[in-house]
Design a protein around this motif. Structure first.
Motif, PDB file in Angstrom:
ATOM      1  N   ASP A 280       0.818  -1.208   0.000  1.00  0.00           N
ATOM      2  CA  ASP A 280       0.000   0.000   0.000  1.00  0.00           C
ATOM      3  C   ASP A 280       0.852   1.259   0.000  1.00  0.00           C
ATOM      4  O   ASP A 280       0.607   2.186  -0.772  1.00  0.00           O
ATOM      5  N   ARG A 283       2.560   1.704  -3.355  1.00  0.00           N
ATOM      6  CA  ARG A 283       1.610   2.196  -4.364  1.00  0.00           C
ATOM      7  C   ARG A 283       1.364   3.690  -4.197  1.00  0.00           C
ATOM      8  O   ARG A 283       1.370   4.440  -5.174  1.00  0.00           O
ATOM      9  N   LEU A 303      -5.230   2.441   1.223  1.00  0.00           N
ATOM     10  CA  LEU A 303      -6.210   1.388   0.985  1.00  0.00           C
ATOM     11  C   LEU A 303      -7.440   1.541   1.861  1.00  0.00           C
ATOM     12  O   LEU A 303      -8.575   1.387   1.387  1.00  0.00           O
ATOM     13  N   THR A 356      -6.740  -3.817  -6.136  1.00  0.00           N
ATOM     14  CA  THR A 356      -6.658  -2.356  -6.187  1.00  0.00           C
ATOM     15  C   THR A 356      -7.497  -1.794  -7.325  1.00  0.00           C
ATOM     16  O   THR A 356      -8.243  -0.817  -7.148  1.00  0.00           O
TER      17      THR A 356
END
Length: 371
Positions: A280, A283, A303, A356
């Motif tokens: 997470d 990203r 997230l 995702t």
């Protein structure tokens, strides 16, 4: 006897955590040491954020007392063998030193706010203690088709992994029970793995950490703000917890017989419980970099924010992420027995990518319907 020597410190950590947190609540409300309310935060009432004060002292005290009692009274030959191994002892000593450093920095940040550059510097110094003590990632077990690593490269990788994990745990602490729940599951799983492999001292640390998180989880998730029974852990808690799970994960991934026997896929299994927060934060950093936004500026792109925007409740989002972390742990633990590390990680990335994209689709569709 083996189980009792592990269960008693675990229960003692629960009892001490339950006893300390009410006193922290009393002091924080008297001194009005509350978490600031802003557009990024989910809470709309004054809530103290010094719950992490209970973690490090409890961990260090119970660990030290347990090892002294076990060693002096010879209660278990397995414990004594590990304690008297000079390759293991320095690792736990520097873990304690790093915990104190991060604890002091966390308290300072929770009280008066510290610039992220100084926090980052302290994290790097604390991470450097691991390879200095002899704890470093020395084997990738075929990941990227690499086996053994030279010390200089393994030390750099260890520092990078430690700082990444500390910040991943810190940044995911945005939802009631999420950070403490994830770390608790991680410690229980890794504690079980260490126990299975006969690493008794590492098991002790993992389960003590899980124990002290259980009462905090209750106050954080089920505490009522109006009754002054709700509290956040703050950076004091998240950074020291991140450092602890980094220590445990690197210890399990290290190819060292004094810790555990050689195990194929150890590097993948060790970090499986941390894949969700690490994936997470990576990203988010990539998205911010591509959008030319400050990498360390807090926002609502994590997230748990996506899950909330998709329509989930806070408790539902929290339990979903913890369940996802547990899924990766079980899946990877089984998969590495039959598939190469590279394929397992590739499957993890594919699963994470699909998940995702799915939540992005749901959030965007929800926005369109609202418009």
């Amino acid at each position: 006897m083996d189980y009792i020597l592990l269960i008693i410190p675990f229960c003692l950590a629960i009892i001490l955590g339950r006893a300390i947190i009410p006193y922290i609540l009393l002091i924080t409300y008297k001194k009005r040491l509350f978490d600031p309310i802003d557009a990024r935060k989910l809470h709309q009432t004054s809530i103290p954020r010094l719950g992490g004060l209970a973690f490090m002292p409890t961990q260090l005290c119970i660990m030290a007392l347990s090892l002294v009692i076990i060693y002096n009274f010879g209660l278990n030959t397995y414990f004594v063998k590990e304690i008297t191994t000079w390759k293991i002892l320095p690792m736990f000593v520097v873990w304690g030193v790093g915990m104190v450093m991060l604890f002091i920095m966390g308290v300072a940040d929770d009280l008066v706010h510290v610039h992220y550059k100084w926090k980052f510097l302290v994290q790097i110094v604390a991470a450097l203690l691991f390879p200095i003590s002899g704890l470093w990632i020395n084997d990738l077990y075929g990941f990227f088709f690499i086996v053994g690593l030279p010390y200089w490269f393994g030390a750099i990788l260890t520092v990078f992994a430690t700082v990444l994990i500390i910040n991943s745990i810190n940044l995911i602490d945005g939802l009631d029970g999420l950070c403490s729940g994830l770390v608790c599951v991680s410690c229980l799983v890794m504690g079980g793995l260490f126990f299975y492999n006969g690493a008794w001292v590492h098991t002790l640390l993992a389960w003590i950490t899980a124990g002290v998180l259980i009462p905090f989880f209750y106050y954080n998730v089920f505490g009522v703000s109006k009754r002054r029974r709700r509290i956040f852990m703050g950076d004091t808690g998240s950074m020291t917890l991140g450092y602890t799970v980094a220590f445990l994960a690197i210890s399990y991934s290290m190819n060292l017989k004094e810790i555990k026997p050689f195990a194929e896929g150890a590097i993948v299994v060790a970090f499986s419980t941390l894949l969700v927060p690490v994936f997470d934060v990576l990203r988010v950093i990539v998205v911010r970099f591509l959008a030319k936004k400050p990498l360390f500026k807090a926002d609502r792109s994590h997230l748990h924010h996506k899950l909330l925007r998709s329509g989930m409740s806070q408790h539902g989002a929290m339990m979903s992420i913890i369940g996802l972390s547990l899924f990766f742990s079980i899946f990877n633990l089984i998969a590495v027995q039959y598939i190469s590390n590279n394929v397992v990680i590739l499957m993890d990335l594919v699963l994470w990518g699909v998940m995702t994209l799915s939540f992005n689709y749901i959030v965007n569709k929800k926005k369109t319907v609202n418009i």
